[in-house]
Design an enzyme around this catalytic site. Structure first.
Site, PDB file in Angstrom:
ATOM      1  CB  CYS A 244       4.799   5.489  -0.789  1.00 29.59           C
ATOM      2  SG  CYS A 244       5.568   4.835  -2.295  1.00 29.59           S
ATOM      3  CB  CYS A 245      -0.279   3.929  -0.399  1.00 31.38           C
ATOM      4  SG  CYS A 245       0.485   2.343   0.006  1.00 31.38           S
TER       5      CYS A 245
ATOM      6  CB  CYS B 251       4.310  -1.972  -4.541  1.00 31.59           C
ATOM      7  SG  CYS B 251       3.164  -0.823  -5.346  1.00 31.59           S
TER       8      CYS B 251
ATOM      9  CB  CYS C 136       5.073  -2.580   0.238  1.00 32.71           C
ATOM     10  SG  CYS C 136       5.857  -0.957   0.180  1.00 32.71           S
TER      11      CYS C 136
ATOM     12  CB  CYS D  17      -2.941   0.774  -0.652  1.00 33.92           C
ATOM     13  SG  CYS D  17      -4.438   0.502  -1.627  1.00 33.92           S
TER      14      CYS D  17
END
Length: 286
Positions: free
Chosen positions: A157-158, A242, A245, A268
């Protein structure tokens, strides 16, 4: 500078020393086109001169490091998360190099307070902020990889929402500055104030003006200039990323202890050595 392409001469090194001296005296050094990112010489010149500059600038005032980089690197930017400490570097840039653009990676998952804070700092400091978004919208990412990827595979995702967008954004620049500090995480402990980083087949200058700063240095600067504080800081968020997270932390915990809590993850990927490209999933859907 006098060497040919890819050649580093004593005169080149002396010229970098002179440019640093000029920055330390309060001026902007002259732009050097040989700091323009390129890959034809495997970045030999940029790598050697970044190392030379790091040696001269280590321990010097952060404002002067910003001034040196903004002056000598042809196309220079600063990246900002508009998080808990971001106002410090942005304030410096607004004072010594207001022409430098600010790249903000809008992941589509930020707190609404962060978006509001981004607007406030841009307005009050007078900096130009460029919003950079991922190739995939949240809906497209969910359709391709499933819902709530951040709960299952935060590294991917990062990569999709931060690392790859930054890689694309930096194709337009020859160097950039970040607010990374050595005391933040073990992975950042060896951060040089100036280094060369490879992005695709190009070598860019990466600058960390605050690398040697302590937490007290940051707080002192914020108070000295009465900088606006991110609203979530008052709620216990000491490192802000985010929304899915990031959680608050107690005063006794490390500032980044609230990031990716369930995964033992503190980075990240933007500031790890040897930035890696993510795979074909990052391409814009056809």
């Amino acid at each position: 500078m006098t060497g040919g392409p890819g050649t580093v001469t004593p005169e080149d090194r002396a010229a970098v020393s002179a440019s640093v001296a000029r920055a330390l005296e309060g001026d902007l050094p002259e732009e050097d086109d040989r700091f323009r990112a390129g890959g034809d010489d495997d970045g030999r010149f940029v790598r050697a001169m970044a190392s030379e500059a790091a040696a001269h600038l280590e321990g010097k005032p952060a404002e002067r490091i910003v001034a040196w980089a903004a002056g000598i690197v042809p196309r220079f930017a600063v990246t900002s998360s508009f998080g808990a400490e971001s106002a410090v570097l942005l304030h410096m840039v607004s004072r010594v190099a207001p022409q430098v653009p600010v790249i903000f990676l809008d992941t589509d998952f930020h707190f609404s307070e962060t978006i509001d804070y981004r607007r406030r700092l841009a307005r009050e400091l007078g900096v130009t902020v460029l919003d950079v978004r991922p190739a995939l919208s949240p809906a497209q990412q969910a359709a391709r990889l499933g819902d709530r990827l951040f709960d299952r595979d935060p590294d991917t995702c990062c990569a999709l929402r931060k690392t790859e967008p930054l890689r694309r954004a930096l194709t337009n620049y020859d160097g950039w500055a970040t607010g990374v500090r050595r005391v933040q995480t073990p992975e950042r402990a060896a951060t040089p104030v100036v280094e060369a980083r490879r992005h695709d087949d190009r070598w860019l200058v990466k600058v960390a003006p605050l690398a040697g700063w302590t937490d007290d240095d940051v707080v002192g600067y914020q108070r000295r200039f009465e900088l606006p504080v991110h609203p979530l800081v008052r709620l216990g968020y000491r490192s802000i990323g985010c929304r899915p997270c990031t959680t608050p932390v107690s005063g006794a915990e490390d500032a980044r202890a609230g990031r990716w809590v369930a995964f033992g993850k503190t980075e990240c990927g933007l500031h790890l050595p040897g930035d890696e490209e993510v795979d074909r999933l990052t391409t814009t859907p056809g």
